[in-house]
Design a protein around this motif. Structure first.
Motif, PDB file in Angstrom:
ATOM      1  N   ASP A  35     -18.587 102.169  51.532  1.00 23.12           N
ATOM      2  CA  ASP A  35     -19.679 101.370  52.064  1.00 23.12           C
ATOM      3  C   ASP A  35     -19.946 101.642  53.539  1.00 23.12           C
ATOM      4  OD1 ASP A  35     -21.546  99.249  51.245  1.00 23.12           O
ATOM      5  OD2 ASP A  35     -20.557  98.077  52.805  1.00 23.12           O
ATOM      6  N   CYS A  36     -19.202 102.558  54.150  1.00 25.09           N
ATOM      7  CA  CYS A  36     -19.298 102.741  55.602  1.00 25.09           C
ATOM      8  C   CYS A  36     -20.675 103.189  56.063  1.00 25.09           C
ATOM      9  CB  CYS A  36     -18.234 103.721  56.083  1.00 25.09           C
ATOM     10  SG  CYS A  36     -18.408 105.393  55.427  1.00 25.09           S
ATOM     11  N   THR A  37     -21.309 104.107  55.359  1.00 23.43           N
ATOM     12  CA  THR A  37     -22.611 104.610  55.801  1.00 23.43           C
ATOM     13  C   THR A  37     -23.704 103.585  55.535  1.00 23.43           C
ATOM     14  OG1 THR A  37     -21.818 106.850  55.464  1.00 23.43           O
ATOM     15  CG2 THR A  37     -24.189 106.588  55.707  1.00 23.43           C
ATOM     16  N   ASN A  38     -23.552 102.782  54.500  1.00 21.65           N
ATOM     17  CA  ASN A  38     -24.451 101.665  54.271  1.00 21.65           C
ATOM     18  C   ASN A  38     -24.373 100.713  55.470  1.00 21.65           C
ATOM     19  OD1 ASN A  38     -26.030  99.586  52.983  1.00 21.65           O
ATOM     20  ND2 ASN A  38     -24.167  98.697  52.160  1.00 21.65           N
ATOM     21  N   PHE A  39     -23.157 100.411  55.910  1.00 22.70           N
ATOM     22  CA  PHE A  39     -22.973  99.528  57.060  1.00 22.70           C
ATOM     23  C   PHE A  39     -23.532 100.169  58.334  1.00 22.70           C
ATOM     24  CE2 PHE A  39     -20.358  97.891  60.603  1.00 22.70           C
ATOM     25  CZ  PHE A  39     -20.729  96.562  60.535  1.00 22.70           C
ATOM     26  N   ALA A  40     -23.270 101.456  58.542  1.00 25.03           N
ATOM     27  CA  ALA A  40     -23.812 102.154  59.719  1.00 25.03           C
ATOM     28  C   ALA A  40     -25.340 102.119  59.690  1.00 25.03           C
ATOM     29  CB  ALA A  40     -23.299 103.590  59.761  1.00 25.03           C
ATOM     30  N   SER A  41     -25.928 102.330  58.515  1.00 23.44           N
ATOM     31  CA  SER A  41     -27.391 102.280  58.399  1.00 23.44           C
ATOM     32  C   SER A  41     -27.916 100.893  58.727  1.00 23.44           C
ATOM     33  CB  SER A  41     -27.831 102.688  56.991  1.00 23.44           C
ATOM     34  OG  SER A  41     -27.683 104.076  56.807  1.00 23.44           O
ATOM     35  N   GLN A  42     -27.227  99.861  58.286  1.00 28.30           N
ATOM     36  CA  GLN A  42     -27.641  98.498  58.609  1.00 28.30           C
ATOM     37  C   GLN A  42     -27.625  98.285  60.130  1.00 28.30           C
ATOM     38  OE1 GLN A  42     -25.475  95.466  56.315  1.00 28.30           O
ATOM     39  NE2 GLN A  42     -25.136  97.044  54.753  1.00 28.30           N
ATOM     40  N   CYS A  43     -26.598  98.798  60.792  1.00 29.12           N
ATOM     41  CA  CYS A  43     -26.501  98.665  62.249  1.00 29.12           C
ATOM     42  C   CYS A  43     -27.638  99.419  62.936  1.00 29.12           C
ATOM     43  CB  CYS A  43     -25.150  99.180  62.742  1.00 29.12           C
ATOM     44  SG  CYS A  43     -23.747  98.182  62.191  1.00 29.12           S
ATOM     45  N   ILE A  44     -27.901 100.638  62.478  1.00 29.85           N
ATOM     46  CA  ILE A  44     -29.005 101.411  63.054  1.00 29.85           C
ATOM     47  C   ILE A  44     -30.324 100.664  62.847  1.00 29.85           C
ATOM     48  CG2 ILE A  44     -30.350 103.541  62.905  1.00 29.85           C
ATOM     49  CD1 ILE A  44     -27.763 104.918  61.952  1.00 29.85           C
TER      50      ILE A  44
END
Length: 172
Positions: A35-44
């Protein structure tokens, strides 16, 4: 096309807000490869407010079944962010560890060749390379980049790590 500034503070605040929980507006991909890139995308997205709805090659999330590969896939996010085409959505460029700033991303490699993890930088230390990262719902917030329970390290051999967050966001 106009350009908007990337709000690093908003991205970091979002990372802190959801580091130990899950925003119910987004699906949990933890059991589907991570789920890390999903979370990074949410932050971006928290720092940019702009998505790119181009099918296949864009960067967007509507629901678990309607999302771009770049929203959740480590190499796809990198390719989207560093694209040369001037299309809508956040854009970024590779940087050195010493140049990291809060709101940036680091893409990590387990084997020195393939990127598999995208944490978000929430603070940096005096040597910049000792930046701290948040991992969405995956462990302690503010984990120093130089220490990680799984021994992850940024790969300097493979192209693309780390990635600085966009200094500006392209909007239509």
């Amino acid at each position: 096309m106009r350009f908007a500034l990337y709000d690093r503070r908003a991205a970091v605040l979002y990372a802190h807000r959801w580091a130990y929980g899950r925003n119910p507006a987004f699906y949990d991909y933890e059991h589907l490869g991570g789920d890390c890139t999903n979370f990074a995308s949410q932050c971006i997205y928290a720092g940019s407010g702009v998505m790119n709805f181009t099918p296949t090659f864009g960067w967007y999330y509507i629901d678990p079944d309607q999302k771009a590969p770049a929203w959740t896939g480590v190499p796809y996010l990198y390719n989207f962010l560093v694209r040369e085409e001037k299309t809508e959505g956040p854009a970024a460029h590779p940087c050195e560890l010493r140049d990291l700033r809060p709101g940036d991303l680091i893409q990590l490699s387990f084997d020195g060749e393939n990127f598999r993890h995208t944490p978000v930088v929430v603070s940096v230390g005096p040597k910049r390379a000792s930046g701290l990262v948040e991992r969405g719902g995956q462990g302690p917030a503010n984990t120093p980049r130089s220490w990680h329970p799984n021994g992850l390290r940024p790969s300097r051999r493979a192209p693309g790590a780390p990635v600085t967050a966009p200094p500006c966001v392209r909007t239509a």
